[in-house]
Design a protein around this motif. Sequence first.
Motif, PDB file in Angstrom:
ATOM      1  N   VAL A  92       0.855  -1.170   0.000  1.00 55.45           N
ATOM      2  CA  VAL A  92       0.000   0.000   0.000  1.00 55.45           C
ATOM      3  C   VAL A  92       0.898   1.230   0.000  1.00 55.45           C
ATOM      4  O   VAL A  92       1.815   1.325   0.808  1.00 55.45           O
ATOM      5  CB  VAL A  92      -0.909   0.022   1.247  1.00 55.45           C
ATOM      6  CG1 VAL A  92      -1.763   1.271   1.292  1.00 55.45           C
ATOM      7  CG2 VAL A  92      -1.751  -1.220   1.293  1.00 55.45           C
ATOM      8  N   PRO A  93       0.662   2.178  -0.923  1.00 56.39           N
ATOM      9  CA  PRO A  93       1.520   3.366  -0.949  1.00 56.39           C
ATOM     10  C   PRO A  93       1.326   4.193   0.311  1.00 56.39           C
ATOM     11  O   PRO A  93       0.233   4.201   0.894  1.00 56.39           O
ATOM     12  CB  PRO A  93       1.040   4.125  -2.193  1.00 56.39           C
ATOM     13  CG  PRO A  93      -0.316   3.594  -2.494  1.00 56.39           C
ATOM     14  CD  PRO A  93      -0.376   2.211  -1.945  1.00 56.39           C
ATOM     15  N   PRO A  94       2.378   4.857   0.758  1.00 52.74           N
ATOM     16  CA  PRO A  94       2.256   5.666   1.981  1.00 52.74           C
ATOM     17  C   PRO A  94       1.282   6.825   1.773  1.00 52.74           C
ATOM     18  O   PRO A  94       1.178   7.375   0.682  1.00 52.74           O
ATOM     19  CB  PRO A  94       3.674   6.175   2.229  1.00 52.74           C
ATOM     20  CG  PRO A  94       4.388   6.024   0.933  1.00 52.74           C
ATOM     21  CD  PRO A  94       3.695   4.949   0.167  1.00 52.74           C
ATOM     22  N   ALA A  95       0.575   7.151   2.845  1.00 54.41           N
ATOM     23  CA  ALA A  95      -0.376   8.282   2.785  1.00 54.41           C
ATOM     24  C   ALA A  95       0.387   9.587   2.892  1.00 54.41           C
ATOM     25  O   ALA A  95       1.117   9.813   3.858  1.00 54.41           O
ATOM     26  CB  ALA A  95      -1.386   8.143   3.921  1.00 54.41           C
ATOM     27  N   ASP A  96       0.251  10.403   1.906  1.00 52.61           N
ATOM     28  CA  ASP A  96       0.949  11.702   1.928  1.00 52.61           C
ATOM     29  C   ASP A  96      -0.011  12.844   2.118  1.00 52.61           C
ATOM     30  O   ASP A  96      -1.090  12.909   1.712  1.00 52.61           O
ATOM     31  CB  ASP A  96       1.716  11.935   0.626  1.00 52.61           C
ATOM     32  CG  ASP A  96       2.921  10.991   0.532  1.00 52.61           C
ATOM     33  OD1 ASP A  96       3.514  10.695   1.582  1.00 52.61           O
ATOM     34  OD2 ASP A  96       3.240  10.570  -0.580  1.00 52.61           O
TER      35      ASP A  96
END
Length: 139
Positions: free
Chosen positions: A135-139
């Motif tokens: 899961v891509p990091p939340a930015d």
Amino acid sequence: MLRDRPAFSANSETLKYLTTGLTVSTRKGVYVWVSHQVYRFVTVRLMAVRRSPWMNDRAQLLVRLLAEQGFDISEDVAREDISSQVDLIAERMRIGRQAAKVYVTDEFVAGLAEHIARAVTEQQQMVKPRHLRPVPPAD
């Protein structure tokens, strides 16, 4: 074979069950070696065993040897593991606990540490998360 167990806090019955095996804590959980099976527990609380200079020396050695192989184990858990091994030797040889201590040498503890590390590493490699995706990091 790895068998997952649910998280629990140890009562007298589960504590008796746990103390028959060797325990190693890692980031992925606590692994317990019982009768040629490795069980992984999420949360475990153990009571401390009695302390003696002989037991402290062996427990510190086990902690140090496992730390060299990348495993974090508390001295209380190491003390419990050594105590379980003394009980097992005494039972199998049909001798007293005090006489069984003679067989728990530094070489025995080193072999025990290697065995624990090898068993836990093998089990960690066998367990692969299913249906997980990055899961891509939340930015």
